[in-house]
Design an enzyme around this catalytic site. Structure first.
Site, PDB file in Angstrom:
ATOM      1  N   HIS A 326       0.865  -1.179   0.000  1.00 58.60           N
ATOM      2  CA  HIS A 326       0.000   0.000   0.000  1.00 58.60           C
ATOM      3  C   HIS A 326       0.898   1.224   0.000  1.00 58.60           C
ATOM      4  O   HIS A 326       1.833   1.301   0.789  1.00 58.60           O
ATOM      5  CB  HIS A 326      -0.903  -0.016   1.235  1.00 58.60           C
ATOM      6  CG  HIS A 326      -2.032   0.976   1.151  1.00 58.60           C
ATOM      7  ND1 HIS A 326      -1.822   2.329   1.248  1.00 58.60           N
ATOM      8  CD2 HIS A 326      -3.354   0.805   0.958  1.00 58.60           C
ATOM      9  CE1 HIS A 326      -3.001   2.946   1.119  1.00 58.60           C
ATOM     10  NE2 HIS A 326      -3.931   2.041   0.939  1.00 58.60           N
ATOM     11  N   ARG A 346      -6.374  10.314  -0.173  1.00 59.76           N
ATOM     12  CA  ARG A 346      -6.066  10.827  -1.514  1.00 59.76           C
ATOM     13  C   ARG A 346      -7.346  11.003  -2.329  1.00 59.76           C
ATOM     14  O   ARG A 346      -7.469  11.942  -3.098  1.00 59.76           O
ATOM     15  CB  ARG A 346      -5.100   9.878  -2.227  1.00 59.76           C
ATOM     16  CG  ARG A 346      -3.663  10.059  -1.801  1.00 59.76           C
ATOM     17  CD  ARG A 346      -2.754   8.997  -2.403  1.00 59.76           C
ATOM     18  NE  ARG A 346      -2.899   7.725  -1.708  1.00 59.76           N
ATOM     19  CZ  ARG A 346      -2.840   6.544  -2.310  1.00 59.76           C
ATOM     20  NH1 ARG A 346      -2.661   6.460  -3.609  1.00 59.76           N
ATOM     21  NH2 ARG A 346      -2.964   5.434  -1.603  1.00 59.76           N
TER      22      ARG A 346
END
Lengths: 556, 235
Positions: A326, A346
């Site tokens: 990740h 994000r």
């Protein structure tokens, strides 16, 4: 008062640069890189492409295939039990369906087996720790389903294939994207509290590599909310649960079928024999193997037990060479290093910026691309921030979220993240957070078909064996997109439950045997694999080296 | 950057003293309680789960030096302090009542009929003070008593079922089971259903995507690549 109270003084100059460039960056969209640039970036900087991290398997259905060294170590290992010490005459649990694993896939399988007519007391769900102890609970960002008017399962399909570098099994992807809508409907009926607008439609965000806003979320506790509702329903239906009792080996019968498992009560150390007409593996992935020394976002129990056990009964593995890192694990403070900072940060607009306050990648490229770009920024271009423990990281500019969506957005939609950092004095609404890639997901696993049946090397179903969730492989190809693992556990957990219920209607079990374990030991000898390693390992060992160097076994 | 430069930035390890179930250990400063227990040699089976603050397995109670108060926290989310005197709670005994969600109504009285001890709440607020998630636990109980399921569902959404509140409650309420029911009642009966989903599902079941997906499944990498690289991406 200190300027940035959550951070040591050495970080301040860099944080100032992040603040100085923020206004400009709010208007700046970093370009998406071309397929050729992506390939070059991955080859040079993604950990999967380091040849020294892998070796070819010397044994079993995938002999000759490269896998991470840590995976090979467990596949080229002795069994944990000695078949001669196990009595198969006394059956402790005689059921129609044994489900191994108490996460989301296991719970979904239990419910759908029950909906399909298998009485609760003919099912047994055995799990290593507590029911619900799984990566499912820790999944934050969301679950994909193409239900918005400008979206469709067709677009979802294309995103999944592209994200997976076209190494996915297309028929599994189809099952995933079609069932997605049915799963979300089911969740609505169960009472799962997704984030919704005033009309009742879902509030949906973009994820890395998705072409539409398709992520359904329950704040940033999406997995927790799904898991606890599924658990509540399993318990309401009084499906028997056996906690702290991991499987250590599958059982077979004299007709070559998988017929249950040997469990061990972790607290009393006694073994238990479960005979079952169908066995569903829902044991999750391998984060706790710390591939290439990476920290992990994963649950304590993520030790790849299911893959080890399935391999010994002849299951074929797909995409086991592929590991998901990740992009944004916490890199500071030390107490939470490696823990997940959800992609939703994000999705809500936070950019990734280096120590100079400059963007270096579009924040919602697929995960492997973003992870590689961060590693390049820190180690190729030396533009990372160095922490007091010597780690490196880049900034995830979380305060942008409050500017874009208004004050209070973080507390409302990223409650877990906000709390996580506040516990250590960092206010992510005002200060950026430092991130670096962390081991997140087993992209590959036991090969399955659309009925969630485990397959052998010839593509034939192994009778009696099903697999669902992270333990299975094929659906995500070589890179899973955000929001497709919560989806996968539901889609294939459901299918495993339904098709196992169908299977048991005409199945019967012969004489139980552990001969496959004896054969495995012979095979190890034949392939000249000399090792004292045993698998599955069940739990990682984090005891301090000082203690371990002086530990003695006194039989108590 | 050279390794020695990196090393120079690392401070020397200081240690602190903690007492695990009364037993004294020296451990490096800055560890979480969970990592400190492992450092001194515990290999945990109970009392450990996600290690990231999401699962509620590692409930710990402790006292601090020269402080009469009893503190509670999650071992994986709490940094050790010098003189900390602690024990992990391996399990919270609280049986979940069985119910059929299809047969319930989203009303306070329904919740009270399943959990009658709710009415014994004396508003002492000990639950709220002990919650590691900073949930207004007592206020949520009061909302249920007033029949406001929606508010209680939202107020308790961040509950990780660690059970600390239930261990401290003088009215013996099992809050996390109560809140689970309340949230399901809200999600199932009060929250509006999505029309978008309904419509898309209808289209799917009518076969609206069948032909295209048939083509895609057998299409092969070249077709997939072409379509993937020409996607229009929603802003």
């Amino acid at each position: 008062m200190e300027k940035y109270p959550g951070y040591p003084e050495e970080f301040w100059e860099s944080i100032e640069k992040v603040e100085e460039t923020r206004d400009r960056r709010l208007k700046e969209v970093y370009r998406r890189i071309s397929p050729e640039e992506k390939e070059e970036l991955l080859k040079k900087w993604h950990p999967d492409y380091r040849p020294e991290g892998k070796r070819k398997l010397r044994i079993g259905p995938n002999k000759g295939d490269p896998v991470p060294n840590e995976v090979a170590d467990l596949l080229e290992a002795h069994a944990l039990i000695n078949p001669d010490e196990i009595s198969l005459n006394q059956i402790d649990y005689d059921v129609d369906i044994l489900i191994i694993g108490g996460g989301g896939a296991g719970a979904a399988a239990a419910l759908w087996a029950n909906y399909s007519g298998v009485p609760a007391d003919r099912i047994l769900l055995a799990t290593k720790l507590r029911f619900g102890d799984a990566n499912t609970k820790m999944a934050q960002g969301g679950i994909q389903a193409a239900d918005r008017p400008n979206d469709s399962p067709v677009l979802h399909f294309i995103d999944v294939m592209g994200g997976g570098h076209y190494a996915n099994k297309p028929e599994l992807v189809r099952a995933l994207v079609e069932d997605a809508l049915r799963i979300i409907k089911w969740h609505e009926e169960l009472g799962i509290m997704y984030d919704k607008d005033e009309e009742g439609n879902f509030i949906e965000l973009s994820g890395g590599g998705t072409c539409r806003k398709r992520l359904h979320a329950a704040k940033d506790y999406t997995g927790l909310e799904i898991m606890r509702v599924l658990m509540d329903e399993v318990l309401n239906r009084e499906i028997p649960i056996l906690e702290f009792s991991p499987a250590v080996e599958l059982l077979m019968d004299d007709r070559g079928q998988v017929a249950g498992a040997v469990l061990v009560n972790l607290e009393t150390k006694e073994y238990l024999i479960v005979r079952a007409k169908a066995t569903i593996l829902a044991t999750g992935g391998f984060g706790r193997l710390h591939i290439q020394g990476f920290p992990t976002t994963n649950h304590y129990g993520a030790t790849m037990d299911g893959v080890v056990m399935a391999y010994r009964v002849g299951a074929h593995l797909v995409n086991m060479d592929s590991v998901q890192y990740h992009p944004t694990g916490a890199a500071y403070p030390e107490q939470i290093v490696g823990q997940l900072v959800t992609e939703k940060v994000r999705g809500l607009g936070a950019q990734l910026v280096n120590a100079e306050g400059e963007q270096f990648i579009y924040p919602l490229e697929p995960r492997d691309v973003v992870a590689a770009a961060i590693i390049r920024e820190c180690y190729g271009r030396n533009k990372g921030v160095i922490t007091p423990t010597g780690m490196r990281g880049v900034w995830l500019d979380s305060p942008m979220i409050e500017i874009i969506h208004g004050e209070g957005t973080i507390k409302r939609y990223l409650a877990a993240m906000y709390r996580q950092f506040m516990r250590f004095g960092i206010d992510m609404t005002k200060e950026p957070v430092l991130v670096f890639p962390t081991l997140h997901y087993m992209n590959g696993g036991v090969e399955i078909n659309v009925y969630a049946q485990a397959l052998d090397a010839g593509g034939k179903p192994i009778p009696g064996l099903f697999a669902a969730g992270e333990v299975s492989g094929g659906v995500h190809g070589k890179n899973r997109l955000m929001g497709n693992s919560l989806l996968e556990i539901n889609v294939f957990g459901r299918r495993a439950g339904i098709y196992a219920a169908k299977h048991i209607k005409h199945a019967s079990v012969g004489k139980l045997t552990l001969d496959h374990v004896r054969k495995w030991e012979e095979l190890l000898k034949k392939e000249k694999i000399e090792t004292d390693r045993k698998a599955p390992i069940l739990l990682p060992d984090y005891r301090g080296s000082r203690v371990l160097s002086r530990a003695i076994n006194i039989g108590i | 950057m050279a390794e020695e430069q990196v090393a120079a930035k690392q401070p020397k390890m200081k240690t602190v003293t903690i007492y695990v179930m009364g037993k004294k250990y020296e451990v490096p400063e800055g560890l979480t309680i969970l990592k400190a227990l492992e450092y001194v040699g515990y290999r945990l089976i109970r009392g450990v789960g996600c290690r990231a603050g999401f699962c509620g397995a590692c409930t710990t109670v402790y006292r601090l030096k020269d402080d009469y108060k009893l503190y509670t926290g999650l071992a994986c989310q709490t940094t050790i302090k010098d003189g900390m005197y602690l024990v992990m709670i391996p399990f919270v005994p609280a049986k979940k009542p069985i119910y059929d969600i299809e047969k319930l109504r989203p009303e306070g009285s329904v919740v009270i009929s399943i959990f009658p001890e709710l009415t014994r709440c004396v508003s002492c607020n000990t639950c709220t003070k002990s919650c590691p998630q900073e949930i207004q636990v007592m206020d949520a109980v009061q909302e249920i008593l007033r029949g406001n399921i929606e508010k209680a569902a939202h107020m308790t959404f961040d509950c990780i079922a660690c059970g600390i509140c239930s261990m401290r409650c003088p009215a013996e309420i099992v809050h996390y089971h109560v809140f689970q029911l309340v949230r399901r009642l809200y999600g199932k009966y009060i929250a509006k259903k999505s029309k978008h989903l309904e419509e898309k599902l209808k289209a799917l079941e009518a076969g609206a995507f069948k032909e295209e997906l048939d083509k895609l499944v057998t299409g092969g990498p070249e077709l997939w690549k072409k379509l993937y690289e020409s996607r229009e991406i929603e802003k």
